[in-house]
Each structure stands twice: as structure tokens, then as C-alpha cells.
Design an enzyme around this catalytic site. Structure first.
Site, PDB file in Angstrom:
ATOM      1  CG  LEU A 149      14.959 -24.021  14.648  1.00 37.34           C
ATOM      2  CD1 LEU A 149      14.988 -25.300  13.835  1.00 37.34           C
ATOM      3  CD2 LEU A 149      14.727 -24.318  16.105  1.00 37.34           C
ATOM      4  N   GLY A 150      18.063 -20.476  14.089  1.00 38.79           N
ATOM      5  CA  GLY A 150      19.407 -19.945  14.037  1.00 38.79           C
ATOM      6  C   GLY A 150      19.800 -19.524  12.642  1.00 38.79           C
ATOM      7  N   GLY A 197      23.584 -19.133   9.906  1.00 37.92           N
ATOM      8  CA  GLY A 197      24.979 -19.474   9.706  1.00 37.92           C
ATOM      9  C   GLY A 197      25.521 -18.769   8.493  1.00 37.92           C
ATOM     10  CB  THR A 238      17.998 -18.215   8.139  1.00 38.62           C
ATOM     11  OG1 THR A 238      17.149 -18.273   6.971  1.00 38.62           O
ATOM     12  CG2 THR A 238      18.770 -16.908   8.144  1.00 38.62           C
ATOM     13  CB  VAL A 239      18.114 -23.310  10.574  1.00 32.40           C
ATOM     14  CG1 VAL A 239      17.424 -24.659  10.778  1.00 32.40           C
ATOM     15  CG2 VAL A 239      19.408 -23.494   9.788  1.00 32.40           C
ATOM     16  CE  LYS A 276      22.177 -25.474   6.101  1.00 36.19           C
ATOM     17  NZ  LYS A 276      23.208 -26.518   6.318  1.00 36.19           N
ATOM     18  CG  ASP A 293      32.127 -27.297   9.583  1.00 34.43           C
ATOM     19  OD1 ASP A 293      32.983 -26.793  10.342  1.00 34.43           O
ATOM     20  OD2 ASP A 293      31.045 -26.733   9.326  1.00 34.43           O
TER      21      ASP A 293
END
Length: 408
Positions: A65-66, A68, A72-73, A88, A186
């Protein structure tokens, strides 16, 4: 956190899927992929999750999924509950992990509302060199609010849709501030995802990954995946916007103030720029600037110098162009003793930065006219105030008559 987590709903029973081990684009070893581009990346810091891998004899990884700064997710199937979740997988010892744990614990004790992402569980896994990685099992949601733009007519938010998203973001902040005593710290487009009506998108993602595997780099026994961009849009639309990612959140029971460096640079509140202790109102400013960016498709501020570097002086100066000068009393709250922008009397001293002409909220707002524009700007100004005490609270914003206008 830059990720595209999506939506959870129950589905009928089905066996674990077998994923293709060939037919994918192989990325050259010399090329850095996603999390590898982060300045602090090391192979030991990011756990090498593999598509098809099963965690806790329950969560089977079906797609990336992505990624950061701290994790990672991954989209997973919960084989026990026959549903989708987002997993996550965090960097060991990263400060955001403890903050996120604390925030999720508070939200769980209160009953997490639909406008906030819910944690479904937590476990740890052992990585390379004895590292321990925290893993959060989260609701799987859908697109972030900015990516939804690609599916909108003219690729712009209209006022009705934007008003609804804005209300849900403010509702989420009201719950965090009033009930959970949490400052989010955030707010950015990537951290506001959409809740769908069913799990068709996740089914589609799983099928696409199985049929056309994601590009990846193979480095010994480590695989680094590219996040796929082939995601269908849900014809059913969305239930609501959902505020996610509590890695920067601060729990503030006694009305504490903080001096930590937080928030995306573009969206920083004046307190951050001036070095003034901050609390809940930083979220209100952050929400206002982020929602402006969403509606106008352009950031309210552009505080970067000719080399493209962040400039605190430019940022403060652009705030002054839009809101007028801050009061000397407010500037003197700064805990920075050698402030480079103001003199000892709280007056601007950077004469090399000249003011631009005709820069105001009225001139920068380009989509609305007449009374509709005036009401929109009035509402925005309740959030965009120098002094945090003069900003409306989330609860006060929800009672604003502007939210009752129009039809959703």
C-alpha cells in the site's frame, strides 16, 4: 506517513491465495526503490515483507500500500475473519511507534468513531541483526483525499464535496481534542483516507497483484516492491473521510504545551515558525491550510528559497502578507532569544525580503464569487489567525453556520 491504505469490510470465506512468482518487472540492483530512497534507510531498519507472506498464522500479505518515514504498509487478508486489513510494519525504535501506541490505546478506551482510523491489533516480529519491528493491524481504507481528485470532474473539489470533507476532518479533530485529549500534529492529504461501502477495491487489488505482479528489486534474500498504481475507483462512492496516522500525535491531558518540531513545513502554524510553545490550536491552523490546498489545488504558502530549500523567514513573511503583522506581544512569546526575523521590539527586520503586492486570501481564492466566496473566506479566517487563542476550536467550527449551507 506517505501511504495509501484502503478499506475493511467482511467478505465470504475463501482459501489463501497463491501469488505469481514470475511475470513481474525486475528493477536493476543499482536503482533505489521507494523506502530505499530515504536518507536513513538501511536493510536492517525496514523489515523485508514479501507478498504472499503470512504473519501470526492469520494475516496474508496481498499487495503493498505504500511506505513512509517510519514504516511500510501492506494490504493483507485476515484469514480468520475473512476480511481485509492494513498491516503497518515499523522501523525499530522509531519515536513515532510509541506515540502511535499511546494514541491507539486512548482511542480504543473511548470507542474509535468512524472518522478516525481504528487499530485492530498489535504484534512484533524479529528482523535482521536481532531487530524487533512493531506491527499495527489497522482498518484497511481507500484513497487519500488528494488522490480522489483524479476521479472528479475537472479534477477539482466542488464546494459541496469539500464542505463535507472539511466537516469530517473537523469532527475528527473535535473528538481528538475534546474526548481523547490528543493533538494530531501531522495533518496532510496522505493522512486523510476515504472509507468505502464495501471491499471491492481490495478484492480488485488482490486480483491485479496475483495476475500482474508488482515490479520489484531482488537483492539477495531481500525483495523491495514498488507500490502498484493500478487501483479501480469505487462506483459506490465513499462513506466518509477518515483521519489516520498518529505517529506525531501528542497526548495532552493537562493542557501541556510543547516545543517539538512538528507538521509538514508548508502547513506549519505560526507558533512553529516563531519558536513559540504550542498546543491544540496548531491542529486548527494545520487543518485550515491543508483544506485550502485541497480546494484550491494550490498551497497557500510557498516558503522556499531560490535553491528550493525551506525558508523560515520566507514562511513568516508570507504569513504577514496574508494576515498582516503579528503583534509585538505575540512575537515576544518566542523562546528563541536571537530571532533572525524580528528585533527586540517584535518588529520585522529582514528588509531584504520585500512584500509582494495584492497578496491576500481574496486574491488567492480563485474558484468562488460573491457571497459564497465571502462566506468561505470568513470560515477560513476562523482557523488562520496568528494567535492560537483567537483561532476557533474544532467544536466552535462545527457550530459555524457555514457548515449548514448547501446540500450534501
Amino acid at each position: 506517513m506517505q501511504h495509501l491504505t484502503r478499506r475493511l469490510l467482511r467478505r465470504g470465506p475463501s482459501p489463501p491465495r497463491t501469488f505469481a512468482t514470475s511475470g513481474f518487472r525486475l528493477i536493476p540492483p543499482s536503482e533505489k526503490v521507494e523506502e530505499e530512497t530515504l536518507a536513513w534507510y538501511t536493510p536492517a531498519s525496514f523489515y523485508p515483507v514479501r507478498i504472499g507472506e503470512n504473519f501470526q498464522d492469520r494475516y496474508q500479505v496481498v499487495s503493498k500500500l505504500g511506505y513512509g518515514t517510519s514504516a511500510t504498509v501492506w494490504l493483507c487478508r485476515d484469514l480468520r475473519h475473512h476480511s481485509y486489513v492494513a498491516l503497518k510494519v515499523c522501523v525499530p525504535g522509531y519515536p513515532s511507534v510509541a506515540r502511535e501506541k499511546a494514541a491507539f490505546a486512548r482511542l480504543a478506551s473511548l470507542g474509535t468513531p468512524p472518522i478516525l482510523q481504528k487499530s485492530l491489533g498489535h504484534f512484533t516480529i524479529n528482523g535482521a541483526s536481532g531487530s524487533v519491528h512493531d506491527c499495527f493491524v489497522l482498518e484497511a481504507l481507500e484513497f487519500n483525499i488528494n488522490l480522489c481528485r483524479a476521479f472528479l470532474p475537472g479534477q477539482l473539489y466542488d464546494l459541496v464535496l469539500w464542505r463535507r470533507v472539511a466537516r469530517e476532518v473537523i469532527q475528527a479533530l473535535d473528538f481528538l481534542h475534546s474526548k481523547a485529549k490528543i493533538i494530531h500534529c501531522d495533518l496532510r492529504h496522505e493522512n486523510i483516507l476515504m472509507r468505502g461501502f464495501n471491499d471491492k477495491i481490495h478484492q480488485g487489488m488482490e486480483s491485479i497483484e496475483a495476475a500482474r505482479p508488482s515490479a520489484r528489486k531482488i537483492d539477495g534474500d531481500r525483495v523491495v516492491y514498488e507500490t502498484p498504481d493500478r487501483v479501480p475507483f469505487p462506483k459506490e462512492g465513499f462513506k466518509c473521510a477518515v483521519l489516520c496516522d498518529y505517529g506525531e500525535a501528542r497526548c495532552s491531558d493537562a493542557g501541556n504545551t510543547y516545543t517539538d518540531d512538528i507538521q509538514p513545513f508548508l502547513y506549519r502554524a505560526p507558533e512553529l515558525a516563531l519558536g513559540i510553545p504550542w498546543s491544540y490550536p496548531v491542529d486548527i491552523w494545520n487543518a485550515g491550510v491543508m483544506l485550502w490546498h485541497l480546494f484550491e489545488n494550490k498551497s497557500l504558502f510557498n516558503p522556499y528559497n531560490q535553491q528550493g530549500r525551506e525558508s523560515n523567514g520566507l514562511h513568516i513573511h508570507e504569513m504577514m502578507e496574508i494576515m498582516g503583522d503579528p503583534s509585538p506581544e505575540f512575537v515576544r512569546r518566542s523562546i528563541i532569544t536571537d530571532h533572525s526575523c524580528f528585533d527586540e521590539n517584535g518588529l520585522w527586520k529582514l528588509q531584504r525580503i520585500k512584500r509582494k503586492k495584492e497578496r491576500s486570501l481574496e486574491s488567492l481564492e480563485t474558484q468562488l464569487e460573491g457571497e459564497e466566496k465571502a462566506e468561505f473566506l470568513r470560515f477560513m479566517r476562523r482557523m488562520l489567525q496568528w494567535e492560537p487563542e483567537k483561532r476557533a476550536t474544532a467544536a466552535e467550527l462545527l457550530r459555524d453556520p457555514w457548515f449548514s449551507k448547501g446540500s450534501d
